[in-house]
Design an enzyme around this catalytic site. Structure first.
Site, short mmCIF file in Angstrom:
data_model
loop_
_atom_site.label_atom_id
_atom_site.label_comp_id
_atom_site.label_asym_id
_atom_site.label_seq_id
_atom_site.Cartn_x
_atom_site.Cartn_y
_atom_site.Cartn_z
N ASN A 50 0.86 -1.18 0.00
CA ASN A 50 0.00 0.00 0.00
C ASN A 50 0.90 1.23 0.00
O ASN A 50 1.50 1.58 1.02
CB ASN A 50 -0.90 -0.02 1.24
N LYS B 297 0.09 4.27 -0.29
CA LYS B 297 -0.56 5.43 0.35
C LYS B 297 -0.35 6.69 -0.49
O LYS B 297 -0.36 6.61 -1.72
CB LYS B 297 -0.07 5.58 1.79
N HIS C 244 -9.34 0.85 5.16
CA HIS C 244 -8.05 1.04 5.81
C HIS C 244 -8.21 1.96 7.01
O HIS C 244 -9.04 2.87 7.01
CB HIS C 244 -7.04 1.63 4.82
N GLU D 130 -6.64 4.42 8.10
CA GLU D 130 -6.52 5.85 7.84
C GLU D 130 -7.79 6.40 7.22
O GLU D 130 -8.15 7.57 7.45
CB GLU D 130 -5.29 6.10 6.96
N GLU E 101 -5.14 -5.17 10.69
CA GLU E 101 -4.11 -4.15 10.90
C GLU E 101 -4.39 -3.41 12.20
O GLU E 101 -5.21 -2.50 12.24
CB GLU E 101 -4.07 -3.18 9.72
N GLY F 67 2.70 2.56 11.15
CA GLY F 67 3.52 3.75 11.08
C GLY F 67 4.10 4.18 12.41
O GLY F 67 4.65 5.28 12.52
N SER G 212 3.57 -2.36 10.36
CA SER G 212 5.02 -2.32 10.52
C SER G 212 5.69 -3.65 10.17
O SER G 212 6.58 -4.12 10.87
CB SER G 212 5.40 -1.89 11.94
#
Length: 257
Positions: free
Chosen positions: A9, A11, A96, A98, A168, A174, A214
């Site tokens: 991904n 992003k 996702h 985010e 996730e 991150g 990660s």
């Protein structure tokens, strides 16, 4: 045996040039005949066609990071599944963290997108996962249940040949933190049992569940070796060939062992 899937991904990263160089490196590493592991990259929307042209005919597939739930029309700034299919996308990441926590997408929003993408014949990578506060309050399973129930509402068993689940944990994205192999396995086992309880044992056994959070070359093999972990959804490490390729190689080694 479920075939490993390693997805990158990207992003809101890369330029046309840097993305092209990355795609070329991956295409050289994953020729079409290397089928032990499915490899997928999801570039930003402006570069989909460029990256698609590069990986076409190789063992690397490409997909999108999001879509809208309506057919083409007056929806400024959105991207339809018809557009994704038109440029050759075969997959789309939905839900996702985010999108959920920064852009405030709800389970109902995600569910509309899931159904639209499935209707378009796209493979859906549905992301679920808990916040650190939710893990600390022992709400992980409740959160996963809510997100799975909401995201898959109205989705029937026949659609599962096009569905991948990605666990996730938000606290591991991150941040440099990574779920331990035991934590990842426990969440994946819960999700597999959820599929068995809400669909069937056959779907539970055949549906791939990826770990995202990660993932790096030094932890990939241990994470992927867990019984219920069927691949990885990789963020930062997917932006550098020298990091992403070893993760793919770890999956290949396990698949061929």
């Amino acid at each position: 045996m479920r075939r490993f899937l390693v997805a990158g991904n990207w992003k809101m990263n890369t330029t046309k040039d840097s993305g092209s160089q990355l795609a070329q490196a991956l295409a050289a590493e994953v020729p079409k005949e290397k089928t032990a592991v499915e490899v997928l990259v999801c570039p930003p929307f402006p570069y989909l066609s460029t990256i698609g042209d590069i990986v076409n005919g190789t063992g690397v597939g490409f997909g999108a990071q999001n879509c809208y739930h309506e057919s083409p029309g007056a929806f400024t700034g959105e991207i339809s599944t018809e557009m994704l299919s038109d440029v050759g996308c075969r997959s789309v990441i939905l839900g996702h963290s985010e999108r959920r926590h920064i852009l405030k997408e709800t389970d109902a929003d995600i569910n509309l997108k899931v159904k639209k993408a499935l209707d378009a014949g796209l493979q859906v990578v549905l992301c679920v996962g808990e916040l650190q506060s939710e893990r600390e309050s022992e709400q992980t399973e409740a959160v996963l249940d809510t997100q799975m129930t909401g995201g898959l509402e109205g989705v029937n068993s026949a659609a599962f040949d096009k569905i991948v689940i990605a666990y996730e944990p938000v606290w591991a994205i991150g941040t440099g933190l990574t779920a331990t192999p035991d934590q990842a396995e426990a969440a994946h086992q819960y999700l597999r049992n959820w599929l068995k309880d809400h669909y069937s044992a056959e779907i539970a056994d055949s549906t791939r569940i990826l770990y995202g959070g990660s993932v790096k070359p030094d932890n990939a093999k241990e994470l992927l070796s867990q019984e219920n972990v069927d691949g990885a959804l990789v963020g930062g490490a997917s932006l550098k060939a020298e990091l992403f390729i070893p993760i793919i190689q770890a999956a290949v080694e396990l698949a061929e062992s």
